[in-house]
Design an enzyme around this catalytic site. Structure first.
Site, PDB file in Angstrom:
ATOM      1  N   SER A 362       0.837  -1.201   0.000  1.00  0.00           N
ATOM      2  CA  SER A 362       0.000   0.000   0.000  1.00  0.00           C
ATOM      3  C   SER A 362       0.874   1.255   0.000  1.00  0.00           C
ATOM      4  O   SER A 362       2.071   1.187   0.286  1.00  0.00           O
ATOM      5  CB  SER A 362      -0.903  -0.001   1.228  1.00  0.00           C
ATOM      6  OG  SER A 362      -0.126   0.122   2.399  1.00  0.00           O
ATOM      7  N   GLU A 364       0.803   3.555   2.057  1.00  0.00           N
ATOM      8  CA  GLU A 364       1.286   3.808   3.419  1.00  0.00           C
ATOM      9  C   GLU A 364       2.582   3.039   3.659  1.00  0.00           C
ATOM     10  O   GLU A 364       3.506   3.544   4.296  1.00  0.00           O
ATOM     11  CB  GLU A 364       0.229   3.390   4.451  1.00  0.00           C
ATOM     12  CG  GLU A 364      -1.023   4.252   4.455  1.00  0.00           C
ATOM     13  CD  GLU A 364      -1.963   3.937   3.298  1.00  0.00           C
ATOM     14  OE1 GLU A 364      -1.758   2.901   2.628  1.00  0.00           O
ATOM     15  OE2 GLU A 364      -2.899   4.728   3.053  1.00  0.00           O
ATOM     16  N   ALA A 365       2.631   1.819   3.109  1.00  0.00           N
ATOM     17  CA  ALA A 365       3.854   1.018   3.274  1.00  0.00           C
ATOM     18  C   ALA A 365       5.000   1.626   2.473  1.00  0.00           C
ATOM     19  O   ALA A 365       6.157   1.595   2.892  1.00  0.00           O
ATOM     20  CB  ALA A 365       3.600  -0.418   2.837  1.00  0.00           C
ATOM     21  N   GLU A 421      -3.848  -2.669 -16.117  1.00  0.00           N
ATOM     22  CA  GLU A 421      -3.307  -1.484 -16.778  1.00  0.00           C
ATOM     23  C   GLU A 421      -3.558  -1.546 -18.275  1.00  0.00           C
ATOM     24  O   GLU A 421      -3.429  -2.608 -18.879  1.00  0.00           O
ATOM     25  CB  GLU A 421      -1.802  -1.433 -16.499  1.00  0.00           C
ATOM     26  CG  GLU A 421      -1.110  -0.239 -17.086  1.00  0.00           C
ATOM     27  CD  GLU A 421       0.398  -0.294 -16.838  1.00  0.00           C
ATOM     28  OE1 GLU A 421       0.834  -1.129 -16.015  1.00  0.00           O
ATOM     29  OE2 GLU A 421       1.111   0.472 -17.479  1.00  0.00           O
TER      30      GLU A 421
END
Length: 959
Positions: A362, A364-365, A421
């Site tokens: 993530s 945050e990581a 993607e």
DNA sequence: ATCCTCCCCTAC
DNA sequence: TAAGGTAGGGGAGGAT
């Protein structure tokens, strides 16, 4: 780790993936039933063998209860009811179906399992399918333990009989692993099997690795290794899903009716926005894809540092001192081989660190410096509170499908990049809707978020590079339009690592040149760049640094190679194990080849071999460690279209490389020089089946004759008069031994209206018997060389003249007769009786001097390309009643392949076979003969590159 | 010169 | 424990 054999240049084998990972979906034993109502997608179903559409199908099933909420089954082997029914039942009753066993799978459903499978099932209970059906019947979730197929415990332990624990089937009921264990008091054999915390706080939780000594860990020596490995390999999933979506886009484009419901729904808001005239490319990318999907079921973890890994904890337990020493040694070696200036993945980890790779993390990581592809051990050192989530391959597929389905409802100008993607040309959408880029971006991002439950980012620009770089800025969960005027300024500050094609090695080289941003490269010398990176890469880099990218979007993807390789778990103790694995891999790669209906001409074997100084036990569990890589490819142009051939060639290459099998750490088979298989034609193959003695292998040499002896045909009185070759025919062994085709009687040919293609073929095949020979003289002679007026008429004037001249044909007009029962031209059916004119050959070719193909002699069709001839022949075959279903292209294609085979026997058979077909089609033995020579030559020249060797090969082929 | 083979590199 | 696949672009250097 790989080392170039020649220059011993060190490289590090790092697989860093952006975000998306999933495992190859093994072929479902079940085939989903038909089109499930997606008109737009429907036709694709048959072609794809129920792969991607499985999810769509699921979504059509109406949920009638929540009986199985919280339960995720994987069906192993044959069951009753069969897999697809169980799948539907789960969908209908709130459960989850996993095509593969993943870590979130709660139950395996099986009716029987061989031992070899049982021992690898791990801690998930294996339950009989009647558990599902009984539960549904009783409208209650029954205790699965009554339905265990076998006990997971050691056989010495007594089997404990549990009382049924029946729970009310209320909709909120969840059979969570933890809660279900709490039903039992005290330790029991199931506890171990079930307590497996899904979410781990890596730094704190420590789970002692449990391994049953009776069941040693699976390596590639195990027959079921390949399947299990693929079921757990994220990289495999990324690759296969990517390939599938590329193919899917192509197929949808082929089948598209040009209607896009999504686009039509976009309201024309008075075109208040700009009307875009210039191309606008959208790049769309899901944000940390795997994590986003994982968070759907773990909303509590949103906003926290999260990573997707196989391992649950960052530190290993019970690492022996020997293992530690080996690890240190390997890490050191790894560092030695690292390119100068490149970052290492192992420099921050120690002997206890988990080497499970982070597939996705993530944002945050990422703030802690954690990256995709990093080892979990290192990540935990950077962020002790990192949470890990297991893979959910089914979930990724589902979301990918929704993503593509959503975009496809607006346009099919899509270049699929991967499962999460793609590039989309949105020019048409903007023009039609009048939306601005911004309005469109908001709209589509909202829709994707709503449909998939996952965030995505979009970038827009005039080309794919600009769109892609815009996405970088847009992430996470944003959008950005890089306008033409801003490109120059925008590029200057872009770090080189952001450019596509600039990876670890390139980056290190550029760094050594003191180049860090695109701005640096803009002013750098092209010569220097090229000398450092290579001709092409230098040029591309320079262009890209200026925001230039001329590569158009590729909507139709064409495969150039097919391969399968495994660089994990390779530990062979005997050469037989090695060959067995090679056989499995051969089967695998053949299945992939045949899935795309292709054949190959080149096979490459790729091996990873433990480096001489590397420890035998790798730092990473069953990893490949530090290796040298070798590859070797076949040099023949052998047609590769069976797993037997693949295995044979692979084995032979293996023997040439001849590494010590115990040091093997990776094996791969790649097929290249792909060609389309000739499309199967049922009429033709049935025909061959019915007349096996005339199959390719059994056809005889072309007919030869000693004297030009003609006589009237004897097999059909009424046609005799038409044939002016009233000479004596020597009936040959060849023609007499041939079986009689269906539909012919005594060699006569029945002409029936509405006849089947097969009958047609047979009929005409029978007619080709009219090529008769006298073997004494070695001369080729077309006994039945009728040339229809129609045939000649189809040809261009000069060609017609040329044929007449070249063949010294003295064509004579013959009064048309009633020929309905004659083996005459198939064209007569479309020509009225009075108009029917048949020309006959009066003069035959001069004797042929040798029995080799007369290379110097020009074919009557020599001045036409095959492309020009094809429509003519097509016309013949399509407009008449017969032979209506012969696909001339298929035949030609078929023969091209045979013709380019080196084997003379095959070449000759091919010639004979093709000759027969063409004789039938053209009613002109001689023309057919030369046409085939042409086709075969073309095929050979194409294959062998027009060298003299081709001619020699061809000439020495006896025909 | 041009092609082929055996690599390397990159992306997801 | 751990699941380090796969396809494509391209270059060096030898063969032709």
């Amino acid at each position: 780790m790989q080392t170039n054999k020649n220059d011993k240049k060190p490289t590090e084998m790092v697989k860093s993936g952006e975000g998306m990972k999933i495992g190859r979906k093994r072929k479902d034993k079940t085939t989903e039933d038909e089109d499930m109502g997606f008109g737009h997608w429907g036709g694709y179903m048959e072609a794809k063998k129920a792969k991607l559409l499985d999810q769509f199908h699921d979504s059509e099933i109406k949920k009638v209860s929540s009986l199985f909420e919280g339960i995720a089954i994987h069906v192993n082997g044959l069951t009753k009811p069969p897999l697809h029914e169980l799948k539907n039942l789960m969908a209908a009753h709130g459960g989850i179906f996993h095509a593969y066993q993943v870590s979130s799978t709660t139950h395996i459903i099986a009716s029987n399992l061989p031992n070899v499978k049982i021992k690898h099932l791990g801690s998930v209970p294996v339950v009989k399918p009647s558990w599902i059906t009984d539960s549904i019947d009783l409208k209650k979730l029954l205790d699965y333990r009554r339905y265990l197929l076998y006990s997971n415990q050691s056989k010495s332990q007594p089997r404990i009989d549990f009382p049924a624990v029946e729970k009310p089937s209320t909709s909120g009921f969840s059979v969570d692993e933890k809660s279900s264990t709490s039903v039992e008091s005290g330790p029991n054999i199931f506890e171990k099997a079930e307590v497996k915390p899904e979410v781990n706080s890596v730094g704190t939780t420590k789970v002692v690795a449990q391994q049953n000594p009776k069941f040693p860990t699976k390596t590639a020596s195990d027959p079921s290794f390949l399947e299990e490995f693929y079921n757990n390999s994220r990289l495999h999933l990324i690759s296969t899903l990517g390939a599938e979506f590329k193919q899917l886009v192509g197929e949808m484009r082929d089948r598209s009716d040009g209607k896009f419901p999504g686009r039509e729904r976009l309201t024309h808001k008075d075109h208040q926005g700009t009307v875009y005239i210039h191309t606008v490319i959208m790049h769309i990318d899901m944000d940390c894809f795997f994590v986003s999907v994982g968070l759907k079921n773990h909303p509590d973890l949103r906003g926290k540092p999260v990573a997707i890994t196989h391992a649950r904890n960052g530190q290993l337990a019970n690492v022996s001192s020997d293992q530690k020493a080996d690890r240190e040694r390997e890490f050191a070696l790894y560092g030695e081989r690292l390119p100068a200036g490149a970052m290492s993945r192992v420099d921050k980890i120690d002997a206890q660190s988990s080497m499970s790779e982070i597939a996705s993390c993530s944002y945050e990581a990422r703030k802690f410096g954690i990256k995709n592809g990093m080892f979990l051990g290192q990540a935990v050192k950077l962020c002790p509170e990192l949470k890990t989530l297991p893979y959910d391959f089914e979930g990724y597929k589902e979301v990918s499908n929704m993503l593509y389905k959503t975009i496809a409802s607006y346009t099919l100008d899509i270049e699929a990049v991967s499962c999460d993607e793609m590039y989309v040309d949105i020019t048409k959408i903007l023009k039609e809707s009048g939306y601005t880029v911004e309005q469109w971006a908001n709209h589509i991002r909202n829709e994707i978020s709503k449909v998939t439950g996952c965030p995505c980012s979009t970038g827009f620009g005039a080309n794919r590079l600009q769109a892609r770089l815009a996405t970088r800025k847009a992430k996470p969960a944003g959008q950005y339009y890089l306008q033409a005027d801003d490109v120059e300024a925008y590029m200057a500050d872009i770090p080189l690592s952001d450019l596509p094609g600039v990876g670890r090695a390139t980056l290190a080289k550029l760094k050594n040149l003191g180049l860090n941003t695109c701005g640096d490269v803009q002013v750098a010398s092209l010569k220097v760049l090229q000398s450092e990176l290579g001709q092409k890469a230098g040029e591309t880099l320079k262009e890209q640094s200026n925001g230039i990218d001329n590569r158009p979007l590729n909507f139709h993807h064409e495969r150039k190679s097919v391969s399968a390789e495994v660089n994990y778990g390779i530990r062979f103790q005997t050469i037989e194990e090695c060959y067995n694995f090679l056989q499995s891999l051969s089967n695998e790669v053949y299945n992939r080849l045949s899935d795309i209906n292709m054949r190959a001409r080149c096979l490459t074997l790729k091996l990873l071999v433990r480096a001489a100084d590397a420890p035998v036990e790798t730092a990473k569990f069953l990893g490949h460690g530090v290796c040298d890589s070798l590859s070797k490819s076949t040099k023949t142009n052998l047609v590769i279209n069976s797993s037997q051939i693949i295995f044979k060639e692979a084995k032979s290459l293996y023997e040439k490389l001849n590494p010590p099998f115990a040091d093997l750490r990776g094996v791969g088979i790649q097929l290249s020089k792909l060609e389309k298989n000739a499309p199967t034609n049922t009429a033709l193959s049935n025909f061959l089946k019915q007349a096996p003695e005339r199959s390719v292998e059994n056809t005889e040499k072309p007919v030869m004759i000693e004297k030009v002896d003609f006589k009237e045909k004897t097999d059909d009185k009424s046609s005799e008069k038409k044939i002016s070759l009233n000479k004596k025919v020597v009936q040959t062994k060849q023609s007499s031994k041939r079986g009689r085709p269906k539909g012919s009687k005594n060699g006569t040919i029945k002409t029936t209206k509405n006849s089947t293609p097969t009958a047609s073929l047979n009929r005409y095949f029978a007619k080709s018997k009219n090529i008769e020979v006298n073997q004494k003289s070695q001369q080729y002679i077309p006994v039945n060389s009728q040339i229809d007026m129609d045939v000649l008429k189809e040809l261009p004037e000069e060609l017609r003249e040329e044929i007449i001249k070249e063949y010294q044909l003295n064509v004579k007009k013959v009064e048309a007769q009633d020929t309905t029962s004659k083996p005459a031209s198939r064209i007569e059916n479309k020509v009225s009786q009075s108009e029917k004119q048949v020309y006959q050959v009066e003069k035959i070719l001069p004797p042929k001097p040798t029995n080799t193909v007369p290379m110097s002699r020009k074919s009557p069709f020599a001045n036409l390309t095959w492309e020009q001839v094809k429509p003519i022949i097509k016309k013949w075959t399509q407009s008449g009643d017969e032979p209506s279903n012969i696909d001339i292209e298929m035949i030609a294609d078929h023969f091209k392949h045979l013709a380019i085979d080196r084997k003379i026997e095959i070449l000759q058979s091919a010639f004979n076979f093709l000759h027969r077909i063409f004789s039938v089609l053209t009613c002109n033995w001689h023309a057919a003969y030369f046409k085939i020579v042409d086709i075969m030559q073309q095929g050979m020249v194409a294959r062998y590159g027009g060298t003299l060797a081709v001619k020699r090969k061809f000439e020495c082929c006896e025909m």
